[in-house]
Design a protein around this motif. Structure first.
Motif, PDB file in Angstrom:
ATOM      1  N   THR A  32       0.808  -1.213   0.000  1.00  0.00           N
ATOM      2  CA  THR A  32       0.000   0.000   0.000  1.00  0.00           C
ATOM      3  C   THR A  32       0.846   1.269   0.000  1.00  0.00           C
ATOM      4  O   THR A  32       0.456   2.265  -0.605  1.00  0.00           O
ATOM      5  CB  THR A  32      -0.949   0.012   1.206  1.00  0.00           C
ATOM      6  OG1 THR A  32      -0.203  -0.169   2.415  1.00  0.00           O
ATOM      7  CG2 THR A  32      -1.971  -1.097   1.108  1.00  0.00           C
ATOM      8  N   VAL A  33       1.999   1.233   0.679  1.00  0.00           N
ATOM      9  CA  VAL A  33       2.889   2.404   0.659  1.00  0.00           C
ATOM     10  C   VAL A  33       3.363   2.675  -0.762  1.00  0.00           C
ATOM     11  O   VAL A  33       3.473   3.829  -1.196  1.00  0.00           O
ATOM     12  CB  VAL A  33       4.088   2.194   1.609  1.00  0.00           C
ATOM     13  CG1 VAL A  33       5.207   3.183   1.307  1.00  0.00           C
ATOM     14  CG2 VAL A  33       3.640   2.361   3.056  1.00  0.00           C
ATOM     15  N   ASN A  34       3.647   1.611  -1.506  1.00  0.00           N
ATOM     16  CA  ASN A  34       4.054   1.754  -2.905  1.00  0.00           C
ATOM     17  C   ASN A  34       2.974   2.497  -3.700  1.00  0.00           C
ATOM     18  O   ASN A  34       3.257   3.455  -4.422  1.00  0.00           O
ATOM     19  CB  ASN A  34       4.303   0.374  -3.505  1.00  0.00           C
ATOM     20  CG  ASN A  34       4.677   0.436  -4.969  1.00  0.00           C
ATOM     21  OD1 ASN A  34       5.259   1.402  -5.444  1.00  0.00           O
ATOM     22  ND2 ASN A  34       4.320  -0.596  -5.707  1.00  0.00           N
ATOM     23  N   ILE A  35       1.721   2.063  -3.551  1.00  0.00           N
ATOM     24  CA  ILE A  35       0.619   2.697  -4.264  1.00  0.00           C
ATOM     25  C   ILE A  35       0.444   4.140  -3.814  1.00  0.00           C
ATOM     26  O   ILE A  35       0.216   5.053  -4.624  1.00  0.00           O
ATOM     27  CB  ILE A  35      -0.686   1.902  -4.039  1.00  0.00           C
ATOM     28  CG1 ILE A  35      -0.568   0.511  -4.657  1.00  0.00           C
ATOM     29  CG2 ILE A  35      -1.887   2.629  -4.633  1.00  0.00           C
ATOM     30  CD1 ILE A  35      -1.684  -0.436  -4.281  1.00  0.00           C
ATOM     31  N   LEU A  36       0.575   4.368  -2.502  1.00  0.00           N
ATOM     32  CA  LEU A  36       0.385   5.701  -1.936  1.00  0.00           C
ATOM     33  C   LEU A  36       1.438   6.678  -2.447  1.00  0.00           C
ATOM     34  O   LEU A  36       1.117   7.776  -2.926  1.00  0.00           O
ATOM     35  CB  LEU A  36       0.450   5.604  -0.406  1.00  0.00           C
ATOM     36  CG  LEU A  36      -0.125   6.773   0.386  1.00  0.00           C
ATOM     37  CD1 LEU A  36      -1.628   6.827   0.230  1.00  0.00           C
ATOM     38  CD2 LEU A  36       0.255   6.626   1.865  1.00  0.00           C
ATOM     39  N   ILE A  37       2.703   6.292  -2.367  1.00  0.00           N
ATOM     40  CA  ILE A  37       3.787   7.183  -2.792  1.00  0.00           C
ATOM     41  C   ILE A  37       3.735   7.418  -4.295  1.00  0.00           C
ATOM     42  O   ILE A  37       3.977   8.537  -4.771  1.00  0.00           O
ATOM     43  CB  ILE A  37       5.154   6.604  -2.356  1.00  0.00           C
ATOM     44  CG1 ILE A  37       5.259   6.631  -0.831  1.00  0.00           C
ATOM     45  CG2 ILE A  37       6.308   7.397  -2.987  1.00  0.00           C
ATOM     46  CD1 ILE A  37       6.532   6.031  -0.283  1.00  0.00           C
ATOM     47  N   ASP A  38       3.409   6.384  -5.035  1.00  0.00           N
ATOM     48  CA  ASP A  38       3.251   6.532  -6.479  1.00  0.00           C
ATOM     49  C   ASP A  38       2.205   7.606  -6.804  1.00  0.00           C
ATOM     50  O   ASP A  38       2.411   8.460  -7.670  1.00  0.00           O
ATOM     51  CB  ASP A  38       2.829   5.187  -7.084  1.00  0.00           C
ATOM     52  CG  ASP A  38       2.997   5.150  -8.596  1.00  0.00           C
ATOM     53  OD1 ASP A  38       4.012   5.670  -9.091  1.00  0.00           O
ATOM     54  OD2 ASP A  38       2.121   4.604  -9.270  1.00  0.00           O
ATOM     55  N   THR A  39       1.089   7.578  -6.084  1.00  0.00           N
ATOM     56  CA  THR A  39       0.027   8.561  -6.304  1.00  0.00           C
ATOM     57  C   THR A  39       0.470   9.961  -5.898  1.00  0.00           C
ATOM     58  O   THR A  39       0.156  10.951  -6.571  1.00  0.00           O
ATOM     59  CB  THR A  39      -1.240   8.166  -5.513  1.00  0.00           C
ATOM     60  OG1 THR A  39      -1.596   6.821  -5.832  1.00  0.00           O
ATOM     61  CG2 THR A  39      -2.406   9.082  -5.858  1.00  0.00           C
ATOM     62  N   ILE A  40       1.217  10.057  -4.790  1.00  0.00           N
ATOM     63  CA  ILE A  40       1.725  11.368  -4.346  1.00  0.00           C
ATOM     64  C   ILE A  40       2.660  11.964  -5.394  1.00  0.00           C
ATOM     65  O   ILE A  40       2.542  13.145  -5.768  1.00  0.00           O
ATOM     66  CB  ILE A  40       2.450  11.229  -2.985  1.00  0.00           C
ATOM     67  CG1 ILE A  40       1.434  10.893  -1.878  1.00  0.00           C
ATOM     68  CG2 ILE A  40       3.207  12.512  -2.643  1.00  0.00           C
ATOM     69  CD1 ILE A  40       2.078  10.498  -0.564  1.00  0.00           C
ATOM     70  N   PHE A  41       3.601  11.162  -5.897  1.00  0.00           N
ATOM     71  CA  PHE A  41       4.528  11.655  -6.917  1.00  0.00           C
ATOM     72  C   PHE A  41       3.786  12.107  -8.172  1.00  0.00           C
ATOM     73  O   PHE A  41       4.067  13.172  -8.731  1.00  0.00           O
ATOM     74  CB  PHE A  41       5.540  10.563  -7.290  1.00  0.00           C
ATOM     75  CG  PHE A  41       6.586  10.304  -6.226  1.00  0.00           C
ATOM     76  CD1 PHE A  41       6.759  11.174  -5.164  1.00  0.00           C
ATOM     77  CD2 PHE A  41       7.405   9.190  -6.307  1.00  0.00           C
ATOM     78  CE1 PHE A  41       7.729  10.938  -4.197  1.00  0.00           C
ATOM     79  CE2 PHE A  41       8.380   8.943  -5.357  1.00  0.00           C
ATOM     80  CZ  PHE A  41       8.528   9.818  -4.298  1.00  0.00           C
ATOM     81  N   VAL A  42       2.841  11.285  -8.599  1.00  0.00           N
ATOM     82  CA  VAL A  42       2.077  11.614  -9.808  1.00  0.00           C
ATOM     83  C   VAL A  42       1.283  12.900  -9.600  1.00  0.00           C
ATOM     84  O   VAL A  42       1.259  13.787 -10.467  1.00  0.00           O
ATOM     85  CB  VAL A  42       1.135  10.446 -10.182  1.00  0.00           C
ATOM     86  CG1 VAL A  42       0.095  10.886 -11.195  1.00  0.00           C
ATOM     87  CG2 VAL A  42       1.935   9.274 -10.743  1.00  0.00           C
ATOM     88  N   GLY A  43       0.632  13.035  -8.443  1.00  0.00           N
ATOM     89  CA  GLY A  43      -0.196  14.209  -8.186  1.00  0.00           C
ATOM     90  C   GLY A  43       0.595  15.491  -8.068  1.00  0.00           C
ATOM     91  O   GLY A  43       0.191  16.540  -8.590  1.00  0.00           O
ATOM     92  N   ARG A  44       1.748  15.439  -7.407  1.00  0.00           N
ATOM     93  CA  ARG A  44       2.513  16.662  -7.158  1.00  0.00           C
ATOM     94  C   ARG A  44       3.443  17.022  -8.316  1.00  0.00           C
ATOM     95  O   ARG A  44       3.732  18.191  -8.548  1.00  0.00           O
ATOM     96  CB  ARG A  44       3.311  16.528  -5.862  1.00  0.00           C
ATOM     97  CG  ARG A  44       2.436  16.355  -4.624  1.00  0.00           C
ATOM     98  CD  ARG A  44       3.242  16.458  -3.354  1.00  0.00           C
ATOM     99  NE  ARG A  44       3.683  17.831  -3.120  1.00  0.00           N
ATOM    100  CZ  ARG A  44       2.987  18.758  -2.483  1.00  0.00           C
ATOM    101  NH1 ARG A  44       1.774  18.468  -2.024  1.00  0.00           N
ATOM    102  NH2 ARG A  44       3.473  19.964  -2.295  1.00  0.00           N
ATOM    103  N   TRP A  45       3.956  15.998  -9.030  1.00  0.00           N
ATOM    104  CA  TRP A  45       4.933  16.277 -10.086  1.00  0.00           C
ATOM    105  C   TRP A  45       4.311  16.345 -11.481  1.00  0.00           C
ATOM    106  O   TRP A  45       4.917  16.912 -12.390  1.00  0.00           O
ATOM    107  CB  TRP A  45       6.033  15.221 -10.074  1.00  0.00           C
ATOM    108  CG  TRP A  45       6.903  15.278  -8.851  1.00  0.00           C
ATOM    109  CD1 TRP A  45       7.020  16.316  -7.974  1.00  0.00           C
ATOM    110  CD2 TRP A  45       7.767  14.246  -8.366  1.00  0.00           C
ATOM    111  NE1 TRP A  45       7.899  16.008  -6.963  1.00  0.00           N
ATOM    112  CE2 TRP A  45       8.388  14.741  -7.187  1.00  0.00           C
ATOM    113  CE3 TRP A  45       8.082  12.963  -8.799  1.00  0.00           C
ATOM    114  CZ2 TRP A  45       9.299  14.000  -6.448  1.00  0.00           C
ATOM    115  CZ3 TRP A  45       8.998  12.221  -8.062  1.00  0.00           C
ATOM    116  CH2 TRP A  45       9.598  12.730  -6.906  1.00  0.00           C
ATOM    117  N   ILE A  46       3.136  15.747 -11.641  1.00  0.00           N
ATOM    118  CA  ILE A  46       2.494  15.791 -12.958  1.00  0.00           C
ATOM    119  C   ILE A  46       1.222  16.622 -12.909  1.00  0.00           C
ATOM    120  O   ILE A  46       1.014  17.506 -13.737  1.00  0.00           O
ATOM    121  CB  ILE A  46       2.175  14.363 -13.467  1.00  0.00           C
ATOM    122  CG1 ILE A  46       3.454  13.517 -13.543  1.00  0.00           C
ATOM    123  CG2 ILE A  46       1.521  14.438 -14.847  1.00  0.00           C
ATOM    124  CD1 ILE A  46       3.221  12.058 -13.912  1.00  0.00           C
TER     125      ILE A  46
END
Length: 446
Positions: A32-46
């Protein structure tokens, strides 16, 4: 194995529950941390629109790869019993069938995705401005999905060999490589949505590479070409035992389709972005509750088989007590910190404004979900497959899907958010009635 059996029969239930639940929680946490961090990176950087694209694409790819999980779960039951009976030939044949079935089924779905990608994306909610980033994200990941399916299948076989440490390592490899490659491809190289897709696809392959290495060098299951001979009986046995997992994921995929279309109709791309954040928090925040549920299963299953009903009751009540306590703490954190949590994912002011209220409503009934989760797990542990399936599907299938279809017609997008706690309450009541009846039957048997 004998020491483990003595522990399950004699050791303090509280100690057993901790021993069984902690490793399960750690495994779920990494995923779940993998999914969470992936979403954070996508949301803030893209951007927030990329979160909406993730919400459309991931249910598709996870559905395909979860076929591997279903085949792995069902086949590993056959494999474990074969190993226990010293029937090495059947164990090897079962593993070979798991490989053939997982690769074959996932490849068929990948081919369908390549030919009918636009139509599939539309069915899962790719509308308006979401369409372009969803396509960019979809196709690279689609090509790597067979590797993820094989990994999910292989992890179940590894656990059947009682070598769960290697299963955990494969999950750590997948999570850590995805995070590192996200930073490289999105932040450093500026590849945007394509970079996120490539990072995810590469993490699937690296996890598969480790599992492949395990089966070549560490596993006791050394396959030969002769084992890859199709046997209808073994394939049928695997399929029948895989159905519960497959049915559960099928209902979740149908829910994703209905949610994405309903959200788009009520609030456009913005609403899907809001739910994208909420769905990630649902996966992450409840990991300790899910860990206790997984830890409860072998304790209840062993003692149920031994007709030690007092220990079964104790394991049920203690599991509900601990999982319920954790669920209450999780709810308080969500209630108090909903806005800061949202701000971690995105800088979009509209999303930050609208997500906290929706997040609180979706988690509103979380303090009582332990009854539903532990109750359904009890019937699984007791081998009551039909009741276990019905109770497992009750929230999404029997209550949440109809509520999501009906309530927004009267209450707009608020109807979507309030459907979640209503479904939780209704499914908990149903499960509670079944569980109370089962516990009373134990008393009568004694």
């Amino acid at each position: 194995m004998e020491l483990s059996s003595r522990e399950l029969a004699k050791k303090d239930i509280k100690s057993l529950l901790i021993k069984q639940s902690v490793p399960a929680s750690i495994g779920i946490l990494f995923m779940t941390v993998n999914i969470l961090i992936d979403t954070i990176f996508v949301g803030r950087w893209i951007g927030s629109l990329a979160i909406a694209a993730l919400s459309v694409v991931m249910p598709i790819t996870f559905f395909i790869s979860s076929l591997g999980m279903a085949i792995g779960t069902g086949g590993s039951s056959v494999l474990s019993r074969a190993l226990g009976a010293k029937n090495k030939d059947k164990a090897l044949a079962t593993f070979a069938h798991q490989i053939m079935m997982t690769f074959g089924v996932s490849s068929v779905f990948v081919a369908a995705g390549l030919f009918f990608g636009d139509e599939i994306l539309f069915i899962f909610g790719s509308n308006g401005d979401i369409t372009a980033p969803a396509k960019e994200f979809f196709f690279p990941i689609l090509l790597a999905v067979p590797f993820q399916a094989m990994s999910m299948m292989g992890n179940n076989v590894i656990r059947a060999e009682d070598k769960s440490r290697h299963s955990m390592i494969s999950m750590i490899i997948s999570a850590s490589s995805n995070i590192i490659l996200d930073i490289l491809f999105i932040k450093i190289l500026g590849l945007g949505v394509m970079g996120a897709a490539l990072a995810t696809a590469a993490s699937f392959f690296l996890s598969f590479a480790y599992i492949f290495w395990f089966f070549v060098y560490k596993s006791e299951l050394r396959l030969k070409w002769s084992h890859f001979t199709w046997k209808k009986e073994i394939a049928g046995e695997i399929t029948s035992l895989s159905f519960v997992t497959f049915a559960r994921q099928g209902v979740i995929s149908v829910l994703a389709v209905i949610l994405n279309h309903t959200l788009f109709a009520q609030g456009g791309e913005h609403a899907i972005t809001v739910y994208g954040i909420i769905s990630r928090m649902l996966m992450f925040a409840l990991f300790p509750v899910l860990g206790i549920t997984q830890g409860f299963l072998p304790i209840a299953g062993y003692n149920y088989g031994a007709k030690n009903h007092e220990r079964v009751r104790e394991s049920v009540f203690l599991s509900i007590k601990y999982a319920g306590g954790l669920a209450i703490l999780i709810f308080i954190v969500i209630l108090v910190f909903a806005k800061p949590i949202t701000a971690v994912f995105t800088t979009d002011p509209d999303v930050i404004r609208d997500t906290p209220g929706a997040l609180r409503w979706v988690f509103a009934a979380s303090p009582i979900i332990a009854v539903q989760l532990i109750g359904a797990a009890y019937f699984q542990a007791a081998g009551m497959a039909k009741k276990a399936l019905m109770l497992t599907l009750s929230k999404q299938g029997f209550f949440l899907i109809p509520l999501v279809l009906i309530l927004p017609q009267f209450f707009g997008i608020f109807g979507v958010w309030v459907a979640f706690p209503i479904a939780d309450v209704l499914s908990t009541i149903v499960t509670g009635v079944f569980l109370k009846t089962a516990m009373a039957e134990h008393v009568n048997e004694e």
